[in-house]
Design a protein around this motif. Sequence first.
Motif, PDB file in Angstrom:
ATOM      1  N   PRO A  64       2.564  -3.557  -4.554  1.00  0.00           N
ATOM      2  CA  PRO A  64       3.351  -3.194  -3.821  1.00  0.00           C
ATOM      3  C   PRO A  64       3.040  -2.178  -4.129  1.00  0.00           C
ATOM      4  O   PRO A  64       3.954  -1.247  -5.283  1.00  0.00           O
ATOM      5  CB  PRO A  64       3.632  -3.052  -2.523  1.00  0.00           C
ATOM      6  CG  PRO A  64       3.820  -5.035  -2.748  1.00  0.00           C
ATOM      7  CD  PRO A  64       3.769  -4.945  -4.063  1.00  0.00           C
ATOM      8  N   VAL A  65       2.251  -1.119  -3.192  1.00  0.00           N
ATOM      9  CA  VAL A  65       3.295   0.643  -4.591  1.00  0.00           C
ATOM     10  C   VAL A  65       4.635   1.290  -4.462  1.00  0.00           C
ATOM     11  O   VAL A  65       4.923   1.651  -5.190  1.00  0.00           O
ATOM     12  CB  VAL A  65       1.860   2.173  -3.740  1.00  0.00           C
ATOM     13  CG1 VAL A  65       2.650   3.224  -4.122  1.00  0.00           C
ATOM     14  CG2 VAL A  65       0.670   2.072  -3.963  1.00  0.00           C
ATOM     15  N   HIS A  66       5.073   0.727  -2.854  1.00  0.00           N
ATOM     16  CA  HIS A  66       6.550   1.119  -2.787  1.00  0.00           C
ATOM     17  C   HIS A  66       7.322   0.100  -4.318  1.00  0.00           C
ATOM     18  O   HIS A  66       8.433   0.903  -4.910  1.00  0.00           O
ATOM     19  CB  HIS A  66       7.118   0.541  -1.864  1.00  0.00           C
ATOM     20  CG  HIS A  66       7.381  -0.936  -1.359  1.00  0.00           C
ATOM     21  ND1 HIS A  66       8.602  -1.573  -2.074  1.00  0.00           N
ATOM     22  CD2 HIS A  66       6.652  -1.596  -1.185  1.00  0.00           C
ATOM     23  CE1 HIS A  66       7.743  -3.096  -1.126  1.00  0.00           C
ATOM     24  NE2 HIS A  66       6.623  -3.089  -0.316  1.00  0.00           N
ATOM     25  N   ARG A  68       6.433  -0.157  -7.064  1.00  0.00           N
ATOM     26  CA  ARG A  68       6.039   0.461  -8.053  1.00  0.00           C
ATOM     27  C   ARG A  68       7.001   2.044  -8.841  1.00  0.00           C
ATOM     28  O   ARG A  68       8.035   1.733  -9.237  1.00  0.00           O
ATOM     29  CB  ARG A  68       4.524   1.111  -8.451  1.00  0.00           C
ATOM     30  CG  ARG A  68       3.952  -0.566  -8.574  1.00  0.00           C
ATOM     31  CD  ARG A  68       2.255   0.509  -8.385  1.00  0.00           C
ATOM     32  NE  ARG A  68       0.837  -0.873  -8.348  1.00  0.00           N
ATOM     33  CZ  ARG A  68      -0.066  -0.276  -8.055  1.00  0.00           C
ATOM     34  NH1 ARG A  68      -0.518   0.913  -7.533  1.00  0.00           N
ATOM     35  NH2 ARG A  68      -0.960  -1.237  -7.328  1.00  0.00           N
ATOM     36  N   ILE A  69       6.846   2.811  -7.421  1.00  0.00           N
ATOM     37  CA  ILE A  69       7.993   3.883  -7.414  1.00  0.00           C
ATOM     38  C   ILE A  69       8.619   3.116  -7.588  1.00  0.00           C
ATOM     39  O   ILE A  69       9.684   3.982  -8.448  1.00  0.00           O
ATOM     40  CB  ILE A  69       7.156   3.829  -5.621  1.00  0.00           C
ATOM     41  CG1 ILE A  69       6.291   4.426  -5.665  1.00  0.00           C
ATOM     42  CG2 ILE A  69       8.558   4.998  -5.563  1.00  0.00           C
ATOM     43  CD1 ILE A  69       5.974   5.195  -3.387  1.00  0.00           C
ATOM     44  N   ALA A 119       2.630   7.983  -7.731  1.00  0.00           N
ATOM     45  CA  ALA A 119       2.282   6.563  -7.324  1.00  0.00           C
ATOM     46  C   ALA A 119       1.554   6.164  -6.043  1.00  0.00           C
ATOM     47  O   ALA A 119       0.855   5.502  -5.447  1.00  0.00           O
ATOM     48  CB  ALA A 119       2.962   5.202  -7.341  1.00  0.00           C
ATOM     49  N   ARG A 120       1.910   7.096  -5.233  1.00  0.00           N
ATOM     50  CA  ARG A 120       2.175   7.115  -3.387  1.00  0.00           C
ATOM     51  C   ARG A 120       0.676   8.427  -3.542  1.00  0.00           C
ATOM     52  O   ARG A 120       0.306   8.538  -1.946  1.00  0.00           O
ATOM     53  CB  ARG A 120       3.062   7.970  -2.544  1.00  0.00           C
ATOM     54  CG  ARG A 120       3.344   8.931  -2.996  1.00  0.00           C
ATOM     55  CD  ARG A 120       4.933   9.598  -2.490  1.00  0.00           C
ATOM     56  NE  ARG A 120       6.183   9.253  -2.530  1.00  0.00           N
ATOM     57  CZ  ARG A 120       7.004   8.413  -2.546  1.00  0.00           C
ATOM     58  NH1 ARG A 120       6.493   7.737  -1.242  1.00  0.00           N
ATOM     59  NH2 ARG A 120       7.702   8.121  -2.781  1.00  0.00           N
ATOM     60  N   GLN A 123      -4.824   8.453  -4.055  1.00  0.00           N
ATOM     61  CA  GLN A 123      -5.907   8.528  -2.652  1.00  0.00           C
ATOM     62  C   GLN A 123      -7.673   8.735  -3.166  1.00  0.00           C
ATOM     63  O   GLN A 123      -8.099   8.913  -4.372  1.00  0.00           O
ATOM     64  CB  GLN A 123      -5.671   9.686  -2.169  1.00  0.00           C
ATOM     65  CG  GLN A 123      -4.014   9.435  -1.437  1.00  0.00           C
ATOM     66  CD  GLN A 123      -4.036  10.885  -0.984  1.00  0.00           C
ATOM     67  OE1 GLN A 123      -4.401  11.679  -0.810  1.00  0.00           O
ATOM     68  NE2 GLN A 123      -2.081  11.189  -0.320  1.00  0.00           N
ATOM     69  N   ALA A 172       2.391   3.850 -12.622  1.00  0.00           N
ATOM     70  CA  ALA A 172       2.040   3.788 -11.310  1.00  0.00           C
ATOM     71  C   ALA A 172       0.654   3.710 -11.003  1.00  0.00           C
ATOM     72  O   ALA A 172       0.466   3.349  -9.117  1.00  0.00           O
ATOM     73  CB  ALA A 172       2.433   5.246 -11.018  1.00  0.00           C
ATOM     74  N   SER A 173      -0.482   3.113 -11.362  1.00  0.00           N
ATOM     75  CA  SER A 173      -1.610   3.085 -10.954  1.00  0.00           C
ATOM     76  C   SER A 173      -2.048   1.498 -10.532  1.00  0.00           C
ATOM     77  O   SER A 173      -3.609   1.155 -10.609  1.00  0.00           O
ATOM     78  CB  SER A 173      -2.704   4.076 -11.772  1.00  0.00           C
ATOM     79  OG  SER A 173      -2.287   3.228 -13.066  1.00  0.00           O
ATOM     80  N   GLY A 174      -1.107   0.549 -11.343  1.00  0.00           N
ATOM     81  CA  GLY A 174      -1.724  -0.183 -10.570  1.00  0.00           C
ATOM     82  C   GLY A 174      -1.754  -1.457 -12.414  1.00  0.00           C
ATOM     83  O   GLY A 174      -2.697  -2.568 -12.283  1.00  0.00           O
ATOM     84  N   THR A 469      -8.069   4.563 -14.014  1.00  0.00           N
ATOM     85  CA  THR A 469      -8.719   4.192 -12.605  1.00  0.00           C
ATOM     86  C   THR A 469      -9.653   4.443 -12.561  1.00  0.00           C
ATOM     87  O   THR A 469     -10.376   4.920 -13.619  1.00  0.00           O
ATOM     88  CB  THR A 469      -7.603   4.282 -10.752  1.00  0.00           C
ATOM     89  OG1 THR A 469      -7.806   6.320 -10.973  1.00  0.00           O
ATOM     90  CG2 THR A 469      -6.404   4.381 -11.291  1.00  0.00           C
TER      91      THR A 469
END
Length: 480
Positions: A64-66, A68-69, A119-120, A123, A172-174, A469
């Motif tokens: 999940p993004v959170h 990664r942050i 990371a957040r 979009q 950040a981008s997974g 990405t």
Amino acid sequence: MKMWTIHDKMGFSPGHSVECKNRIEVRDPQDDSLIATVPAVTAEGMQKAVDRAAEGAKIAAETPVHQRISVLYGTADRIASRREEFATLIAREGSKTIREARKEVDRAVETIRISGEEARRIQGETISFDQMPGGENRLGGFYRFPVGLVGAITPFNDPLNLVAHKVGPAVASGNAVIVKPASVTPLSALKLWEVMQEAGLPASVFSVVPGRGTEVGDILVQHRSVRMLSFTGGVDAGREIVRKAGVKKVSMELGSNCPAIVLDDADLSSAVESCISGAFWAAGQNCLKVQRIYIEDSCYPDFLEQFVFCAQQYRVGNKLSEETDMGPLITRREAERVDRWVKEAIKEGATLCCGGKLDGAYYTPTVLTDVPEGSRLEREEVFGPVVCLYPVRDAEEAVQRANRTDFGLQAGVFTRDLDKAFNLVQRLDVGGVMVNDSSDYRIDAMPFGGVKQSGLGREGVRFAIGEMTETKVVCFRLGS
């Protein structure tokens, strides 16, 4: 001096080790003292590392993004709390003075924190499918998803922050990421790996694989599981990577031969100060370094006098001394190469204004004038503490000569006239123009890269995330 201990399993997943009979000795270029030894991973070891990282890519994409942050912020905090430890390590294994190394640590903290912020903000957008007849009952848009596994090859001159510029956006981008650091400066990358593990990054998501490029490089470049390559280094190596990589994304920063232009209305003292720093920071081993300065005739004598005076005041010596401005080059061999280039230019007709003295891996700040057109110092990247000064009639001649190389990373322009500044911004064939700063200015959030032989794509956290990405379009056909 402190001897760093590097565990053989560092950079690999827990429970997995790679047999490494050979070792890489990491030596301080200042006195050739041994700092540490690290495993010299073989081609077989790199193959195993890629296989494990390919599994790590699945974990990274599902994180999940959170989380990664949290990992990225935690990493930044840990680096900041160990600032002096990281700075001393950078200074010992590379060329930077302790003051230069502290600035690199601060930048790496910023790079990792920006990665957490970005990371957040990964979009997509909606698409108006009804812009075409027949699309009235369709709704959708696009979003970005990770490429998978990123292979990163990093140079010696910024052994922490340039690694952070690849690892931060990848996490950040997974994505999963494998870093192959420069063999002469692997310790900062390994220390970053250690800190990211402490911050909670899954072990298989980030690997550091020290090894000799001739042994492990082709595996990383050619492996089909590696879906993107991020390379910082020389042009010749970059060409080889492009030739071997196959169908995958490639981002490259390949160096430069950066110009500065000083017009007659410029603040000369400010221009001199900026260009001195730009020419001799990190012993000139910097892709953004000022290598050529074009100065309008009317202010050329004053600029030359001030510039040579400041270059002669530059303090060369012990990297760990707070008083030192410049340390050695990365190896004695590199210092000898720079010396050969300078002597070659002098033989061709150049005038040595100051410097030109070789002492082991040290080379004094060197200023040349009358460097002939076509000289190697005018065409190629010296990657050392050497700068060439040229008088020019006007801005027109300056921009024409500044563009007369195969490189185009950044340029500096010094003028108080906005019209002249905008004209040069538009006409200089580079990826960035710094007005009233030397070419050697960068913040870690800006897009960074060049044109011509200076590279492909852009770094800078948000822009690197774009490179790391892919775009996926989603379209729903709704009921009538």
